[in-house]
Design a protein around this motif. Structure first.
Motif, PDB file in Angstrom:
ATOM      1  N   ASP A  42       0.818  -1.217   0.000  1.00 25.23           N
ATOM      2  CA  ASP A  42       0.000   0.000   0.000  1.00 25.23           C
ATOM      3  C   ASP A  42       0.851   1.266   0.000  1.00 25.23           C
ATOM      4  OD1 ASP A  42      -2.334  -1.555   0.142  1.00 25.23           O
ATOM      5  OD2 ASP A  42      -2.142  -1.725   2.323  1.00 25.23           O
ATOM      6  N   TYR A  43       2.135   1.109  -0.361  1.00 29.81           N
ATOM      7  CA  TYR A  43       3.040   2.259  -0.316  1.00 29.81           C
ATOM      8  C   TYR A  43       2.743   3.250  -1.428  1.00 29.81           C
ATOM      9  CZ  TYR A  43       7.354   4.898  -1.035  1.00 29.81           C
ATOM     10  OH  TYR A  43       8.274   5.896  -1.224  1.00 29.81           O
ATOM     11  N   GLU A  44       2.671   4.515  -1.059  1.00 25.90           N
ATOM     12  CA  GLU A  44       2.493   5.588  -2.029  1.00 25.90           C
ATOM     13  C   GLU A  44       3.661   6.564  -1.856  1.00 25.90           C
ATOM     14  OE1 GLU A  44      -1.270   7.431  -1.628  1.00 25.90           O
ATOM     15  OE2 GLU A  44      -2.421   5.600  -2.036  1.00 25.90           O
ATOM     16  N   PRO A  45       4.582   6.608  -2.824  1.00 26.22           N
ATOM     17  CA  PRO A  45       5.776   7.444  -2.660  1.00 26.22           C
ATOM     18  C   PRO A  45       5.423   8.916  -2.548  1.00 26.22           C
ATOM     19  CG  PRO A  45       5.577   6.645  -4.923  1.00 26.22           C
ATOM     20  CD  PRO A  45       4.545   5.928  -4.121  1.00 26.22           C
ATOM     21  N   GLY A  46       6.162   9.602  -1.661  1.00 25.81           N
ATOM     22  CA  GLY A  46       6.024  11.044  -1.517  1.00 25.81           C
ATOM     23  C   GLY A  46       7.019  11.770  -2.388  1.00 25.81           C
ATOM     24  N   ASP A  47       6.946  13.070  -2.387  1.00 27.81           N
ATOM     25  CA  ASP A  47       7.822  13.870  -3.248  1.00 27.81           C
ATOM     26  C   ASP A  47       9.292  13.699  -2.898  1.00 27.81           C
ATOM     27  OD1 ASP A  47       5.597  14.804  -4.557  1.00 27.81           O
ATOM     28  OD2 ASP A  47       5.420  16.623  -3.331  1.00 27.81           O
ATOM     29  N   ASP A  49      10.654  11.004  -1.287  1.00 33.79           N
ATOM     30  CA  ASP A  49      11.029   9.614  -1.063  1.00 33.79           C
ATOM     31  C   ASP A  49      11.992   9.134  -2.145  1.00 33.79           C
ATOM     32  OD1 ASP A  49       9.444   9.664   1.105  1.00 33.79           O
ATOM     33  OD2 ASP A  49       7.927   8.278   0.368  1.00 33.79           O
ATOM     34  N   PRO A  50      12.868   8.171  -1.798  1.00 32.85           N
ATOM     35  CA  PRO A  50      13.828   7.667  -2.790  1.00 32.85           C
ATOM     36  C   PRO A  50      13.147   6.778  -3.820  1.00 32.85           C
ATOM     37  CG  PRO A  50      13.971   6.402  -0.766  1.00 32.85           C
ATOM     38  CD  PRO A  50      13.024   7.531  -0.479  1.00 32.85           C
ATOM     39  N   ASP A  51      13.845   6.567  -4.932  1.00 37.19           N
ATOM     40  CA  ASP A  51      13.361   5.632  -5.940  1.00 37.19           C
ATOM     41  C   ASP A  51      13.365   4.219  -5.367  1.00 37.19           C
ATOM     42  OD1 ASP A  51      13.144   7.700  -7.732  1.00 37.19           O
ATOM     43  OD2 ASP A  51      15.112   7.349  -8.637  1.00 37.19           O
ATOM     44  N   MET A  52      12.311   3.450  -5.674  1.00 39.92           N
ATOM     45  CA  MET A  52      12.210   2.074  -5.179  1.00 39.92           C
ATOM     46  C   MET A  52      13.032   1.142  -6.070  1.00 39.92           C
ATOM     47  SD  MET A  52      10.364   1.924  -2.405  1.00 39.92           S
ATOM     48  CE  MET A  52      11.170   3.439  -1.876  1.00 39.92           C
ATOM     49  N   VAL A  53      14.353   1.162  -5.870  1.00 42.57           N
ATOM     50  CA  VAL A  53      15.265   0.330  -6.653  1.00 42.57           C
ATOM     51  C   VAL A  53      15.898  -0.711  -5.734  1.00 42.57           C
ATOM     52  CG1 VAL A  53      15.741   2.190  -8.278  1.00 42.57           C
ATOM     53  CG2 VAL A  53      17.207   1.899  -6.280  1.00 42.57           C
ATOM     54  N   PRO A  54      16.438  -1.810  -6.287  1.00 42.36           N
ATOM     55  CA  PRO A  54      17.132  -2.810  -5.456  1.00 42.36           C
ATOM     56  C   PRO A  54      18.316  -2.195  -4.731  1.00 42.36           C
ATOM     57  CG  PRO A  54      16.645  -3.697  -7.629  1.00 42.36           C
ATOM     58  CD  PRO A  54      16.338  -2.234  -7.697  1.00 42.36           C
ATOM     59  N   VAL A  55      18.726  -2.843  -3.642  1.00 44.21           N
ATOM     60  CA  VAL A  55      19.762  -2.273  -2.781  1.00 44.21           C
ATOM     61  C   VAL A  55      21.087  -2.097  -3.513  1.00 44.21           C
ATOM     62  CG1 VAL A  55      20.391  -4.545  -1.861  1.00 44.21           C
ATOM     63  CG2 VAL A  55      20.908  -2.493  -0.542  1.00 44.21           C
ATOM     64  N   HIS A  56      21.434  -3.017  -4.434  1.00 47.41           N
ATOM     65  CA  HIS A  56      22.724  -2.874  -5.112  1.00 47.41           C
ATOM     66  C   HIS A  56      22.751  -1.642  -6.010  1.00 47.41           C
ATOM     67  CE1 HIS A  56      20.393  -5.080  -8.143  1.00 47.41           C
ATOM     68  NE2 HIS A  56      21.235  -4.624  -9.051  1.00 47.41           N
ATOM     69  N   LEU A  57      21.598  -1.250  -6.554  1.00 49.65           N
ATOM     70  CA  LEU A  57      21.542  -0.030  -7.359  1.00 49.65           C
ATOM     71  C   LEU A  57      21.545   1.204  -6.471  1.00 49.65           C
ATOM     72  CD1 LEU A  57      18.956  -0.960 -10.151  1.00 49.65           C
ATOM     73  CD2 LEU A  57      21.453  -0.862 -10.311  1.00 49.65           C
ATOM     74  N   ALA A  58      20.841   1.134  -5.336  1.00 47.91           N
ATOM     75  CA  ALA A  58      20.831   2.267  -4.412  1.00 47.91           C
ATOM     76  C   ALA A  58      22.235   2.524  -3.871  1.00 47.91           C
ATOM     77  CB  ALA A  58      19.857   1.999  -3.262  1.00 47.91           C
ATOM     78  N   TRP A  59      22.969   1.455  -3.548  1.00 44.11           N
ATOM     79  CA  TRP A  59      24.341   1.620  -3.049  1.00 44.11           C
ATOM     80  C   TRP A  59      25.248   2.185  -4.136  1.00 44.11           C
ATOM     81  CZ3 TRP A  59      26.479   2.175   1.414  1.00 44.11           C
ATOM     82  CH2 TRP A  59      27.855   1.981   1.593  1.00 44.11           C
ATOM     83  N   LEU A  60      25.033   1.765  -5.372  1.00 45.62           N
ATOM     84  CA  LEU A  60      25.818   2.308  -6.483  1.00 45.62           C
ATOM     85  C   LEU A  60      25.576   3.809  -6.623  1.00 45.62           C
ATOM     86  CD1 LEU A  60      27.664   1.868  -8.929  1.00 45.62           C
ATOM     87  CD2 LEU A  60      25.629   1.330 -10.272  1.00 45.62           C
ATOM     88  N   ARG A  61      24.341   4.254  -6.432  1.00 42.04           N
ATOM     89  CA  ARG A  61      24.035   5.690  -6.514  1.00 42.04           C
ATOM     90  C   ARG A  61      24.731   6.456  -5.399  1.00 42.04           C
ATOM     91  NH1 ARG A  61      17.537   5.854  -8.140  1.00 42.04           N
ATOM     92  NH2 ARG A  61      17.786   4.802 -10.162  1.00 42.04           N
TER      93      ARG A  61
END
Length: 261
Positions: A42-47, A49-61
């Motif tokens: 039921d998640y609704e991203p806010g303005d 909020d981070p992009d919902m990407v896998p952890v390996h991509l988030a760490w790369l960013r």
């Protein structure tokens, strides 16, 4: 009476009872366990909020934004002097950027060993060595499990805390592959005429005023300029006026973090 009838009679059951039990077992439906609920269903991203990407991509960013951390701290005691990257400095770099990309770095398990050492003055210091297992959690909740080690000495009760602080610094620097941007120790062995390329003041100015440059990167630029002794160099700012790189960087940083309000 057959073997099956004998077995049923010995157990106090009739053949009819056994047949009925067999039929009930055949009709029984094995229910699979219900799947765990999706915490993001039921998640609704806010303005913000981070992009919902896998952890390996988030760490790369995170790594892309932290380009370098200079050795800005200095140890100078008992005839020993060297520069190093302080744990607080490393956390100041990683803190806002991991927050931006929805990355959590959480200690999951700590294994510690202890010993004691005598100083030259005769006092006893407690030595602690730790191996810490961390969970790097991404915005979707998936996890990278990594380990890091740290050692520390203390005369009171802080060796464990210090050792874990060192382990965290090592985790962020080693798993982030963060360079210092220091001069290569082998640079003095280059052939005559070879030069180490240095960025121009104008290129730093362009990166500072670029709206895409994050506050975290602005802090890094400040450390780089300090290391290169370029803070006092004057450049034309975005309005055409002459301004030092130090003043320009501080002003732009304050504007983007609300510090100038």
């Amino acid at each position: 009476m057959g073997l099956r009838e004998n077995a049923a009679a010995a157990a106090g059951r009739t053949l009819k009872t056994d047949e009925l039990l067999d039929e009930m077992a055949a009709d029984r439906v094995v229910e699979e366990p219900a799947p765990a609920p999706d915490p993001l269903a039921d998640y609704e991203p806010g303005d913000d909020d981070p992009d919902m990407v896998p952890v390996h991509l988030a760490w790369l960013r995170v790594r892309r934004e932290i380009r370098a951390i200079a050795k800005g701290a200095e140890y100078n005691e008992r005839g020993t002097r060297y520069n190093y990257r302080a744990a607080d400095t490393v956390v100041q770099y990683f803190g806002p950027i991991t927050l931006k990309h929805g990355v959590n770095v959480l200690s999951h398990r700590v294994e510690a060993t202890y010993g004691s050492k005598q100083t030259k003055s005769g006092s006893t210091m407690r030595e602690c060595s730790v191996t810490v297992t961390y969970h790097i959690t991404g915005p979707k909740g998936d996890v990278l499990e990594v380990q890091s080690a740290g050692e520390a000495l203390d005369t009171s009760d802080k060796s464990t805390t210090k050792a874990q602080t060192v382990a965290l610094r090592n985790l962020l620097l080693n798993n982030g592959l963060i360079p210092t941007n220091d001069r290569d120790p082998d640079a003095d062995r280059l052939e005559r005429g070879a030069e180490v390329p240095v960025r121009s003041a104008e290129s730093y100015r362009d990166e500072i005023v670029d709206p895409k440059t994050s506050p975290g990167r602005l802090q890094q630029i400040g450390y780089e300029l300090s290391n290169l002794r370029m803070l006092g160099l004057k450049v034309k700012n975005e309005t055409g006026d002459m301004e030092t790189l130090d003043s320009l960087g501080r002003r732009i940083y304050a504007e983007r973090t609300g510090g100038g309000q």
